[in-house]
Design an enzyme around this catalytic site. Structure first.
Site, PDB file in Angstrom:
ATOM      1  N   CYS A   1       0.852  -1.184   0.000  1.00 17.78           N
ATOM      2  CA  CYS A   1       0.000   0.000   0.000  1.00 17.78           C
ATOM      3  C   CYS A   1       0.893   1.239   0.000  1.00 17.78           C
ATOM      4  O   CYS A   1       1.865   1.277   0.765  1.00 17.78           O
ATOM      5  CB  CYS A   1      -0.879  -0.022   1.252  1.00 17.78           C
ATOM      6  SG  CYS A   1      -1.987   1.378   1.375  1.00 17.78           S
TER       7      CYS A   1
ATOM      8  N   HIS B   1      -9.044  -3.842  -2.352  1.00 16.61           N
ATOM      9  CA  HIS B   1      -8.081  -3.117  -1.515  1.00 16.61           C
ATOM     10  C   HIS B   1      -8.465  -1.630  -1.435  1.00 16.61           C
ATOM     11  O   HIS B   1      -8.492  -1.051  -0.349  1.00 16.61           O
ATOM     12  CB  HIS B   1      -6.676  -3.287  -2.106  1.00 16.61           C
ATOM     13  CG  HIS B   1      -5.593  -2.521  -1.394  1.00 16.61           C
ATOM     14  ND1 HIS B   1      -4.553  -3.136  -0.740  1.00 16.61           N
ATOM     15  CD2 HIS B   1      -5.386  -1.188  -1.240  1.00 16.61           C
ATOM     16  CE1 HIS B   1      -3.771  -2.206  -0.201  1.00 16.61           C
ATOM     17  NE2 HIS B   1      -4.255  -1.004  -0.502  1.00 16.61           N
ATOM     18  N   GLU B   2      -8.769  -1.042  -2.581  1.00 12.23           N
ATOM     19  CA  GLU B   2      -9.086   0.397  -2.614  1.00 12.23           C
ATOM     20  C   GLU B   2     -10.440   0.675  -1.952  1.00 12.23           C
ATOM     21  O   GLU B   2     -10.601   1.670  -1.258  1.00 12.23           O
ATOM     22  CB  GLU B   2      -9.059   0.929  -4.050  1.00 12.23           C
ATOM     23  CG  GLU B   2      -7.725   0.780  -4.774  1.00 12.23           C
ATOM     24  CD  GLU B   2      -6.526   1.298  -4.000  1.00 12.23           C
ATOM     25  OE1 GLU B   2      -6.672   2.212  -3.169  1.00 12.23           O
ATOM     26  OE2 GLU B   2      -5.428   0.747  -4.200  1.00 12.23           O
TER      27      GLU B   2
ATOM     28  N   HIS C   1     -10.190   1.119   1.696  1.00 13.37           N
ATOM     29  CA  HIS C   1      -9.713   2.441   2.134  1.00 13.37           C
ATOM     30  C   HIS C   1     -10.888   3.392   2.401  1.00 13.37           C
ATOM     31  O   HIS C   1     -10.802   4.250   3.269  1.00 13.37           O
ATOM     32  CB  HIS C   1      -8.816   3.076   1.057  1.00 13.37           C
ATOM     33  CG  HIS C   1      -7.382   2.648   1.130  1.00 13.37           C
ATOM     34  ND1 HIS C   1      -6.597   2.856   2.243  1.00 13.37           N
ATOM     35  CD2 HIS C   1      -6.581   2.037   0.222  1.00 13.37           C
ATOM     36  CE1 HIS C   1      -5.371   2.391   2.005  1.00 13.37           C
ATOM     37  NE2 HIS C   1      -5.336   1.876   0.793  1.00 13.37           N
TER      38      HIS C   1
END
Ligand SMILES: [Zn+2]
Length: 168
Positions: free
Chosen positions: A93, A135-136, A139
């Site tokens: 990341c 993954h994004e 966030h």
């Protein structure tokens, strides 16, 4: 306006839940442009708005369907509708530079999002495109990839990054 720059763990902005993008106006477009620059400068494959200090639900990724990966995809108010088939791969990341670990994700996802023109899209992603999307998306909910590790590995990971980043 907040200064747009890459935020590094343990910056609190990375832990906040982001809110929906209400309209795709000039400030959103310039945010996306800036994110693209920051992602490319740091050789990233995805970047979410909270990583540059903005808690809005949007992220960009490389386009993995494209051979040279030059294209950038933009996802506004993204969601996952369906997911299937567990897969484990090494993740990193830009907000936790230099640290990597193996994370379980879904290999196949069916998603919906708003595109740059404001159109509602739904699409299926597989493999790398699917993993980066998950993954994004995390966030936007204040979740960092090591949060997804099993307890013991997670504790070790955070001890390491706390030592490196919190002492600075
Ligand atoms: Zn990340």
């Amino acid at each position: 306006m907040t200064k747009i720059s890459l935020k590094i763990y343990p910056d609190r902005v990375l832990r906040k839940k982001s809110t929906n993008v209400e309209s795709i106006n000039d400030s959103i477009l310039s945010l996306i442009h800036k994110m693209e620059e920051i992602m490319n400068q740091n050789k990233g494959i995805g970047l979410a708005a909270p990583q540059v200090g903005i808690n809005q639900r949007l992220f960009i990724t490389k386009d993995f369907s494209n051979d040279n990966n030059d294209n950038i995809l933009v996802f506004i108010n993204p969601e996952i509708i369906e997911e299937d088939k567990e897969v484990e791969s090494k993740e990193g990341c830009l907000s936790i530079p230099g640290h990597y670990d193996y994370i379980k994700r879904k290999n196949n996802i069916f998603v919906s999002y708003t595109d740059l023109e404001g159109a509602e899209k739904s699409e299926e992603f597989n493999d790398m495109q699917s993993i980066v999307y998950q993954h994004e998306l995390d966030h936007l909910d204040g979740i960092l990839f090591p949060d997804r590790l099993p307890k013991i590995r997670k504790d070790i990971f955070f001890k390491k990054i706390d030592k490196e980043f919190k002492s600075k």
